[in-house]
Design a protein around this motif. Sequence first.
Motif, mmCIF file in Angstrom:
data_model
loop_
_atom_site.group_PDB
_atom_site.id
_atom_site.type_symbol
_atom_site.label_atom_id
_atom_site.label_comp_id
_atom_site.label_asym_id
_atom_site.label_seq_id
_atom_site.Cartn_x
_atom_site.Cartn_y
_atom_site.Cartn_z
ATOM 1 N N PHE B 90 -35.931 23.692 51.730
ATOM 2 C CA PHE B 90 -35.903 22.320 50.533
ATOM 3 C C PHE B 90 -36.100 23.129 49.535
ATOM 4 O O PHE B 90 -36.724 23.273 49.163
ATOM 5 C CB PHE B 90 -35.954 21.318 51.152
ATOM 6 C CG PHE B 90 -36.028 20.470 52.193
ATOM 7 C CD1 PHE B 90 -36.618 20.346 53.725
ATOM 8 C CD2 PHE B 90 -34.473 19.446 52.291
ATOM 9 C CE1 PHE B 90 -36.017 19.877 54.847
ATOM 10 C CE2 PHE B 90 -34.024 19.174 53.858
ATOM 11 C CZ PHE B 90 -34.924 19.096 54.881
ATOM 12 N N GLN B 102 -40.793 13.344 43.807
ATOM 13 C CA GLN B 102 -39.473 14.200 43.983
ATOM 14 C C GLN B 102 -38.521 14.122 44.208
ATOM 15 O O GLN B 102 -39.128 12.860 45.871
ATOM 16 C CB GLN B 102 -40.615 15.030 45.029
ATOM 17 C CG GLN B 102 -41.783 15.578 43.885
ATOM 18 C CD GLN B 102 -42.319 17.962 44.643
ATOM 19 O OE1 GLN B 102 -41.932 17.821 45.012
ATOM 20 N NE2 GLN B 102 -43.930 17.444 44.529
ATOM 21 N N PHE B 104 -35.395 15.259 46.318
ATOM 22 C CA PHE B 104 -35.221 16.407 47.488
ATOM 23 C C PHE B 104 -33.689 16.846 47.577
ATOM 24 O O PHE B 104 -32.566 16.083 47.992
ATOM 25 C CB PHE B 104 -35.072 16.535 49.603
ATOM 26 C CG PHE B 104 -37.218 16.467 49.118
ATOM 27 C CD1 PHE B 104 -38.143 15.982 48.334
ATOM 28 C CD2 PHE B 104 -37.444 17.598 49.752
ATOM 29 C CE1 PHE B 104 -39.383 15.910 48.579
ATOM 30 C CE2 PHE B 104 -38.683 18.049 49.500
ATOM 31 C CZ PHE B 104 -39.878 16.908 48.812
ATOM 32 N N GLY B 105 -33.729 18.119 47.785
ATOM 33 C CA GLY B 105 -31.803 18.515 48.794
ATOM 34 C C GLY B 105 -31.649 17.970 49.862
ATOM 35 O O GLY B 105 -32.426 17.556 50.494
ATOM 36 N N ALA B 106 -30.780 18.295 50.357
ATOM 37 C CA ALA B 106 -30.427 18.181 52.208
ATOM 38 C C ALA B 106 -30.450 19.216 52.960
ATOM 39 O O ALA B 106 -31.189 19.239 53.239
ATOM 40 C CB ALA B 106 -28.906 17.756 52.168
#
Lengths: 113, 113
Positions: B90, B102, B104-106
């Motif tokens: 991630f 934060q 997060f991306g997937a």
Amino acid sequence: SQQGEEDPQALSIQEGENATMNCSYKTSINNLQWYRQNSGRGLVHLILIRSNEREKHSGRLRVTLDTSKKSSSLLITASRAADTASYFCATAHITGGGNKLTFGTGTQLKVEL
Amino acid sequence: DTAVSQTPKYLVTQMGNDKSIKCEQNLGHDTMYWYKQDSKKFLKIMFSYNNKELIINETVPNRFSPKSPDKAHLNLHINSLELGDSAVYFCASTLGVAGNIQYFGAGTRLSVL
């Protein structure tokens, strides 16, 4: 060793019930955050509580922090099937390069209809 | 618009190969991270960059080399892939280094065969 340990590891409840998850940590922190992760997705921030705060609310979420016991709890009231996910606590503490988040082991919550 | 985007979403490769994962954020953040989540869902920080400068470097094999061409991008190159590198990686971003929320991306699911 891990900074955050969560309890329980898994929790299964009926829709409408309340869900409580606990997090313990080992070192001093600047703040503690809770994140949700749906299956196959990234983490989503839920709530942040600073080290000088004891309780915080956000919608159906209530977070408490006890720095003397180095523990926090997340309460989800009137749970819904859509709350089914993994929940992680994360502690923010200073390193040489600034704050970093250290994540707990997570609680897998299943809310059944 | 996706706030933190990672590519590819899935990566299947043979042992010994070299691969890269890319991350981009459009949130105007100046700090980016790479995390590794293992099969037990334990999330561990690997690297952090602030304004293109490496500020956190956990104990990670030197086969892993992050690169931040600018504040909005953080890539991860992995040499000589091993079976134990199989995990979900991630990317995350935040503003500043004070332990803020934060995003997060997937995730990128890496499978090393």
